[in-house]
Design a protein around this motif. Sequence first.
Motif, PDB file in Angstrom:
ATOM      1  N   ILE A   1      23.090  30.449  36.096  1.00 39.38           N
ATOM      2  CA  ILE A   1      21.661  30.611  36.375  1.00 39.38           C
ATOM      3  C   ILE A   1      21.346  30.400  37.857  1.00 39.38           C
ATOM      4  N   PRO A   2      21.815  29.293  38.484  1.00 41.12           N
ATOM      5  CA  PRO A   2      21.584  29.157  39.932  1.00 41.12           C
ATOM      6  C   PRO A   2      22.211  30.287  40.736  1.00 41.12           C
ATOM      7  N   PHE A   3      23.378  30.780  40.272  1.00 45.39           N
ATOM      8  CA  PHE A   3      24.003  31.895  40.981  1.00 45.39           C
ATOM      9  C   PHE A   3      23.106  33.129  40.948  1.00 45.39           C
ATOM     10  N   LEU A   4      22.534  33.445  39.799  1.00 41.79           N
ATOM     11  CA  LEU A   4      21.665  34.612  39.693  1.00 41.79           C
ATOM     12  C   LEU A   4      20.430  34.473  40.574  1.00 41.79           C
ATOM     13  N   GLU A   5      19.886  33.258  40.634  1.00 41.74           N
ATOM     14  CA  GLU A   5      18.737  33.035  41.512  1.00 41.74           C
ATOM     15  C   GLU A   5      19.141  33.237  42.975  1.00 41.74           C
ATOM     16  N   GLY A   6      20.331  32.753  43.318  1.00 40.73           N
ATOM     17  CA  GLY A   6      20.820  32.932  44.686  1.00 40.73           C
ATOM     18  C   GLY A   6      21.084  34.392  45.005  1.00 40.73           C
ATOM     19  N   ALA A   7      21.624  35.141  44.031  1.00 38.44           N
ATOM     20  CA  ALA A   7      21.881  36.564  44.235  1.00 38.44           C
ATOM     21  C   ALA A   7      20.580  37.324  44.452  1.00 38.44           C
ATOM     22  N   LYS A   8      19.552  36.968  43.691  1.00 38.78           N
ATOM     23  CA  LYS A   8      18.250  37.610  43.841  1.00 38.78           C
ATOM     24  C   LYS A   8      17.682  37.346  45.245  1.00 38.78           C
ATOM     25  N   SER A   9      17.807  36.104  45.700  1.00 42.42           N
ATOM     26  CA  SER A   9      17.324  35.770  47.046  1.00 42.42           C
ATOM     27  C   SER A   9      18.120  36.529  48.104  1.00 42.42           C
ATOM     28  N   ALA A  10      19.442  36.619  47.899  1.00 44.85           N
ATOM     29  CA  ALA A  10      20.293  37.338  48.853  1.00 44.85           C
ATOM     30  C   ALA A  10      19.901  38.811  48.913  1.00 44.85           C
ATOM     31  N   TYR A  11      19.583  39.391  47.772  1.00 47.93           N
ATOM     32  CA  TYR A  11      19.152  40.789  47.718  1.00 47.93           C
ATOM     33  C   TYR A  11      17.915  41.000  48.587  1.00 47.93           C
ATOM     34  N   GLU A  12      16.967  40.114  48.450  1.00 48.01           N
ATOM     35  CA  GLU A  12      15.737  40.212  49.236  1.00 48.01           C
ATOM     36  C   GLU A  12      16.019  40.038  50.727  1.00 48.01           C
ATOM     37  N   VAL A  13      16.783  39.007  51.066  1.00 52.16           N
ATOM     38  CA  VAL A  13      17.038  38.689  52.483  1.00 52.16           C
ATOM     39  C   VAL A  13      17.852  39.785  53.161  1.00 52.16           C
ATOM     40  N   ILE A  14      18.881  40.286  52.464  1.00 50.02           N
ATOM     41  CA  ILE A  14      19.735  41.313  53.069  1.00 50.02           C
ATOM     42  C   ILE A  14      18.973  42.615  53.277  1.00 50.02           C
ATOM     43  N   LEU A  15      18.182  43.015  52.277  1.00 53.34           N
ATOM     44  CA  LEU A  15      17.377  44.222  52.456  1.00 53.34           C
ATOM     45  C   LEU A  15      16.417  44.077  53.630  1.00 53.34           C
ATOM     46  N   ASP A  16      15.759  42.941  53.702  1.00 48.27           N
ATOM     47  CA  ASP A  16      14.805  42.711  54.790  1.00 48.27           C
ATOM     48  C   ASP A  16      15.505  42.744  56.149  1.00 48.27           C
ATOM     49  N   ALA A  17      16.680  42.122  56.233  1.00 52.93           N
ATOM     50  CA  ALA A  17      17.432  42.112  57.503  1.00 52.93           C
ATOM     51  C   ALA A  17      17.856  43.525  57.882  1.00 52.93           C
ATOM     52  N   PHE A  18      18.263  44.313  56.899  1.00 56.23           N
ATOM     53  CA  PHE A  18      18.667  45.691  57.173  1.00 56.23           C
ATOM     54  C   PHE A  18      17.487  46.521  57.658  1.00 56.23           C
ATOM     55  N   TRP A  19      16.357  46.369  57.009  1.00 63.13           N
ATOM     56  CA  TRP A  19      15.186  47.124  57.415  1.00 63.13           C
ATOM     57  C   TRP A  19      14.725  46.729  58.816  1.00 63.13           C
ATOM     58  N   ARG A  20      14.863  45.450  59.144  1.00 60.16           N
ATOM     59  CA  ARG A  20      14.452  44.986  60.475  1.00 60.16           C
ATOM     60  C   ARG A  20      15.512  45.262  61.530  1.00 60.16           C
ATOM     61  N   GLY A  21      16.711  45.624  61.091  1.00 61.14           N
ATOM     62  CA  GLY A  21      17.804  45.876  62.033  1.00 61.14           C
ATOM     63  C   GLY A  21      18.415  44.601  62.574  1.00 61.14           C
ATOM     64  N   ASP A  22      18.359  43.523  61.801  1.00 59.89           N
ATOM     65  CA  ASP A  22      18.885  42.227  62.240  1.00 59.89           C
ATOM     66  C   ASP A  22      20.370  42.133  61.881  1.00 59.89           C
ATOM     67  N   LYS A  23      21.226  42.538  62.806  1.00 55.27           N
ATOM     68  CA  LYS A  23      22.663  42.548  62.563  1.00 55.27           C
ATOM     69  C   LYS A  23      23.242  41.144  62.452  1.00 55.27           C
TER      70      LYS A  23
ATOM     71  N   VAL B   1      11.401  52.009  60.242  1.00 51.43           N
ATOM     72  CA  VAL B   1      11.030  51.959  58.826  1.00 51.43           C
ATOM     73  C   VAL B   1      10.096  50.786  58.566  1.00 51.43           C
ATOM     74  N   ASP B   2       9.233  51.001  57.608  1.00 51.45           N
ATOM     75  CA  ASP B   2       8.361  49.935  57.116  1.00 51.45           C
ATOM     76  C   ASP B   2       8.563  49.878  55.606  1.00 51.45           C
ATOM     77  N   ASN B   3       9.605  49.186  55.199  1.00 52.08           N
ATOM     78  CA  ASN B   3       9.966  49.095  53.785  1.00 52.08           C
ATOM     79  C   ASN B   3       9.565  47.739  53.224  1.00 52.08           C
ATOM     80  N   ARG B   4       9.160  47.734  51.982  1.00 51.82           N
ATOM     81  CA  ARG B   4       8.719  46.491  51.352  1.00 51.82           C
ATOM     82  C   ARG B   4       9.252  46.399  49.922  1.00 51.82           C
ATOM     83  N   LEU B   5       9.844  45.265  49.634  1.00 54.46           N
ATOM     84  CA  LEU B   5      10.301  44.999  48.280  1.00 54.46           C
ATOM     85  C   LEU B   5       9.104  44.493  47.475  1.00 54.46           C
TER      86      LEU B   5
END
Length: 220
Positions: A90-112, A141-145
């Motif tokens: 369960i904590p792993f799934l919560e962490g994966a969900k957070s990682a999904y959000e953070v990685i997408l946001d970093a990609f959209w912002r171009g934060d290498k 891009v202006d992408n939003r989850l």
Amino acid sequence: MIWQIVILAMIAAFLGMRLYSVLGRKAEHEEEAIASQLERAQQENENRQQGQQAQLTEAPRNDRALAGFTPAIEQGLREISTADRQFELIPFLEGAKSAYEVILDAFWRGDKEELKQLCDDDVYASFSAAIEEREAAGFKVDNRLIRIEDTTVHSAVLDKKVARIAIRFVADIASVTYDADGNMVAGSLDDAIESRDIWTFSRDVRSDDPNWLLDETDAA
């Protein structure tokens, strides 16, 4: 179960004290018999508690969380849980969900730099190349989850000492692309599009680092 055992032990001790106070005026041999019974009851409770703790230590702590998975996924998760005693689904799934959000946001912002910390070398290289192509073309891009609708384990395997868990994400994403002059060339923030992705996270279970890295991305 442990807290129930503890409460039962406390109740047994309390009742034992009450019995002793009532029967304490009887013969000495009767007092000793009661004391012996209380000691045995306390020892039995302690033994049951120790047995329960041993089961929790030896068996995966994710039995309830594993219910409903296919045999292959369940086996993989159990092997990972056995190899990594700190792993909990369960904590792993919560962490994966957070990682999904953070990685997408970093990609959209171009934060290498942020992407480099969250992805393995191959995935980072793919993200980095896409960011560079986007910048070279002058696009922004202006992408939003908007929301994550579902987070499901797609596969799980322990490959030698490397744990790999693939997660299927179903999410609504609003996406807009602008050209170098600021003109919108694609997308809309008013209409979110459903996105289905399978992201695989990996971790060397021998490592002291508790963090998982994104090591593969696929469309679901």
